[in-house]
Scaffold this motif. Structure first.
Motif, PDB file in Angstrom:
ATOM      1  N   ASP A   1      -5.884   4.077 -12.972  1.00  0.00           N
ATOM      2  CA  ASP A   1      -5.604   2.672 -12.667  1.00  0.00           C
ATOM      3  C   ASP A   1      -5.045   2.498 -11.262  1.00  0.00           C
ATOM      4  O   ASP A   1      -5.467   1.629 -10.509  1.00  0.00           O
ATOM      5  N   ILE A   2      -4.082   3.349 -10.951  1.00  0.00           N
ATOM      6  CA  ILE A   2      -3.415   3.165  -9.662  1.00  0.00           C
ATOM      7  C   ILE A   2      -4.337   3.556  -8.510  1.00  0.00           C
ATOM      8  O   ILE A   2      -4.297   2.953  -7.437  1.00  0.00           O
ATOM      9  N   SER A   3      -5.226   4.530  -8.743  1.00  0.00           N
ATOM     10  CA  SER A   3      -6.174   4.908  -7.696  1.00  0.00           C
ATOM     11  C   SER A   3      -7.154   3.765  -7.423  1.00  0.00           C
ATOM     12  O   SER A   3      -7.497   3.489  -6.277  1.00  0.00           O
ATOM     13  N   ALA A   4      -7.564   3.088  -8.511  1.00  0.00           N
ATOM     14  CA  ALA A   4      -8.476   1.956  -8.345  1.00  0.00           C
ATOM     15  C   ALA A   4      -7.785   0.845  -7.555  1.00  0.00           C
ATOM     16  O   ALA A   4      -8.357   0.237  -6.647  1.00  0.00           O
ATOM     17  N   LYS A   5      -6.516   0.607  -7.895  1.00  0.00           N
ATOM     18  CA  LYS A   5      -5.734  -0.415  -7.210  1.00  0.00           C
ATOM     19  C   LYS A   5      -5.587  -0.062  -5.732  1.00  0.00           C
ATOM     20  O   LYS A   5      -5.719  -0.920  -4.851  1.00  0.00           O
ATOM     21  N   GLU A   6      -5.308   1.207  -5.494  1.00  0.00           N
ATOM     22  CA  GLU A   6      -5.107   1.691  -4.130  1.00  0.00           C
ATOM     23  C   GLU A   6      -6.387   1.505  -3.303  1.00  0.00           C
ATOM     24  O   GLU A   6      -6.340   1.048  -2.162  1.00  0.00           O
TER      25      GLU A   6
ATOM     26  N   ALA B   1       0.842  -1.207   0.000  1.00  0.00           N
ATOM     27  CA  ALA B   1       0.000   0.000   0.000  1.00  0.00           C
ATOM     28  C   ALA B   1       0.877   1.256   0.000  1.00  0.00           C
ATOM     29  O   ALA B   1       0.591   2.226  -0.710  1.00  0.00           O
ATOM     30  N   THR B   2       1.970   1.221   0.768  1.00  0.00           N
ATOM     31  CA  THR B   2       2.887   2.367   0.813  1.00  0.00           C
ATOM     32  C   THR B   2       3.518   2.603  -0.557  1.00  0.00           C
ATOM     33  O   THR B   2       3.646   3.743  -1.020  1.00  0.00           O
ATOM     34  N   LYS B   3       3.887   1.488  -1.217  1.00  0.00           N
ATOM     35  CA  LYS B   3       4.514   1.603  -2.532  1.00  0.00           C
ATOM     36  C   LYS B   3       3.537   2.229  -3.535  1.00  0.00           C
ATOM     37  O   LYS B   3       3.890   3.127  -4.295  1.00  0.00           O
ATOM     38  N   ILE B   4       2.315   1.736  -3.499  1.00  0.00           N
ATOM     39  CA  ILE B   4       1.301   2.251  -4.436  1.00  0.00           C
ATOM     40  C   ILE B   4       1.014   3.731  -4.157  1.00  0.00           C
ATOM     41  O   ILE B   4       0.850   4.534  -5.080  1.00  0.00           O
ATOM     42  N   TYR B   5       0.975   4.087  -2.883  1.00  0.00           N
ATOM     43  CA  TYR B   5       0.741   5.484  -2.508  1.00  0.00           C
ATOM     44  C   TYR B   5       1.841   6.375  -3.114  1.00  0.00           C
ATOM     45  O   TYR B   5       1.568   7.424  -3.705  1.00  0.00           O
ATOM     46  N   ALA B   6       3.088   5.908  -2.984  1.00  0.00           N
ATOM     47  CA  ALA B   6       4.213   6.691  -3.511  1.00  0.00           C
ATOM     48  C   ALA B   6       4.110   6.821  -5.032  1.00  0.00           C
ATOM     49  O   ALA B   6       4.363   7.891  -5.598  1.00  0.00           O
ATOM     50  N   GLN B   7       3.707   5.737  -5.688  1.00  0.00           N
ATOM     51  CA  GLN B   7       3.558   5.783  -7.154  1.00  0.00           C
ATOM     52  C   GLN B   7       2.485   6.802  -7.547  1.00  0.00           C
ATOM     53  O   GLN B   7       2.660   7.561  -8.504  1.00  0.00           O
ATOM     54  N   ARG B   8       1.370   6.777  -6.813  1.00  0.00           N
ATOM     55  CA  ARG B   8       0.290   7.724  -7.138  1.00  0.00           C
ATOM     56  C   ARG B   8       0.783   9.162  -6.947  1.00  0.00           C
ATOM     57  O   ARG B   8       0.529  10.043  -7.764  1.00  0.00           O
ATOM     58  N   LYS B   9       1.515   9.407  -5.863  1.00  0.00           N
ATOM     59  CA  LYS B   9       2.027  10.758  -5.609  1.00  0.00           C
ATOM     60  C   LYS B   9       2.947  11.217  -6.746  1.00  0.00           C
ATOM     61  O   LYS B   9       2.908  12.374  -7.165  1.00  0.00           O
ATOM     62  N   ASP B  10       3.784  10.294  -7.236  1.00  0.00           N
ATOM     63  CA  ASP B  10       4.682  10.630  -8.356  1.00  0.00           C
ATOM     64  C   ASP B  10       3.870  11.053  -9.573  1.00  0.00           C
ATOM     65  O   ASP B  10       4.165  12.061 -10.212  1.00  0.00           O
TER      66      ASP B  10
ATOM     67  N   GLY C   1      -9.445  -1.485   0.876  1.00  0.00           N
ATOM     68  CA  GLY C   1     -10.595  -2.268   1.326  1.00  0.00           C
ATOM     69  C   GLY C   1     -10.166  -3.645   1.796  1.00  0.00           C
ATOM     70  O   GLY C   1     -10.630  -4.150   2.825  1.00  0.00           O
ATOM     71  N   TYR C   2      -9.250  -4.242   1.030  1.00  0.00           N
ATOM     72  CA  TYR C   2      -8.761  -5.570   1.373  1.00  0.00           C
ATOM     73  C   TYR C   2      -8.030  -5.543   2.712  1.00  0.00           C
ATOM     74  O   TYR C   2      -8.226  -6.399   3.568  1.00  0.00           O
TER      75      TYR C   2
END
Ligand code: ZN
Length: 239
Positions: free
Chosen positions: A120-125, A47-56, A130-131
């Motif tokens: 895409d990444i927001s949906a994944k996040e 989740a942290t990794k995905i958050y960082a990707q979204r911020k980028d 939720g999971y």
């Protein structure tokens, strides 16, 4: 209660205690929980990794917005500075506007790409969040269930320990020591009772000469075969 039946009860309690203590120490629920907690840590790291990707991606989009604004400013400045009576100046303006239009196209193209990535990444996040929430709830529920189970076993152990102490109090010191020693030696199976002419643990039928002797003693003897404590004269009825 006769000494023989106290010894037999004591042994039952000790066997139960050993069973419960080892059940408590090796509860499969605890191993499962440890596994689940490791999986949870991994999910959080994801989740942290995905958050960082979204911020980028959001940063890239902001950069593009700035570039677009700069290009539009440039267009306005170029249009304002042109001397329409000068052919070269008009030609330079057209060239400049054409370059800026290309730049704006490039920016728009990149923005479409980043916007799709962002979606895409927001949906994944969101899915992962939720999971993780559900996972957290199940870890909490499992922890609670494991604690309750452990508490139940512990309570049973404490009850058995009190009963054990009470039974030990009723035994003379020498017999108490003899039982503790034999219990260690025979791994918890220290006391057997005579059923007919057969001791209940070693199952070696006693000869009639031994039996005749035992009939006179009545009480606590030593098994002539396995040397466990042999309770004689208890017909097996226990309270
Ligand atoms: Zn025996």
């Amino acid at each position: 209660m006769s000494t023989g039946s106290i010894l037999l009860q004591l042994q039952d309690i000790d066997l139960g205690l050993e069973r419960d203590r080892s059940a408590l120490n090796s509860m499969p629920e605890l191993a499962d929980l440890a596994k689940k907690r490791r999986a949870y840590q991994k999910l959080k790291a994801d989740a942290t990794k995905i958050y960082a990707q979204r911020k980028d991606i959001e940063t890239y989009l902001k950069d593009l917005e700035g570039q677009e604004m700069d290009a539009n400013d440039d267009i306005r400045i170029a249009q304002g500075n042109v001397d329409s009576s000068d052919y070269r100046s008009v030609q330079q303006l057209e060239q400049k506007l054409s370059d800026l239009a290309k730049l704006l196209d490039k920016i728009a193209y990149a923005r479409t790409d980043y916007e799709k990535q962002l979606k895409d990444i927001s949906a994944k996040e969101e899915y992962l969040a939720g999971y993780i929430k559900k996972f957290e709830a199940s870890v909490i529920a499992d922890t609670k269930a494991a604690r309750e189970k452990a508490a139940g076993i512990t309570e049973g152990i404490e009850r058995a320990e009190r009963k054990r102490a009470h039974l030990l109090d009723q035994l003379p010191q020498d017999l108490r020591e003899r039982y503790e020693k034999a219990s260690k030696q025979f791994k918890g199976l220290a006391v057997e009772r005579l059923e007919g002419n057969v001791p209940s643990i070693c199952r070696m039928a006693l000869q009639s000469s031994s039996m005749a002797e035992l009939e006179r003693v009545e009480g606590i003897v030593e098994c002539p075969y396995c040397h466990r404590i042999l309770v004689v004269g208890e017909d097996g009825e226990e309270s």
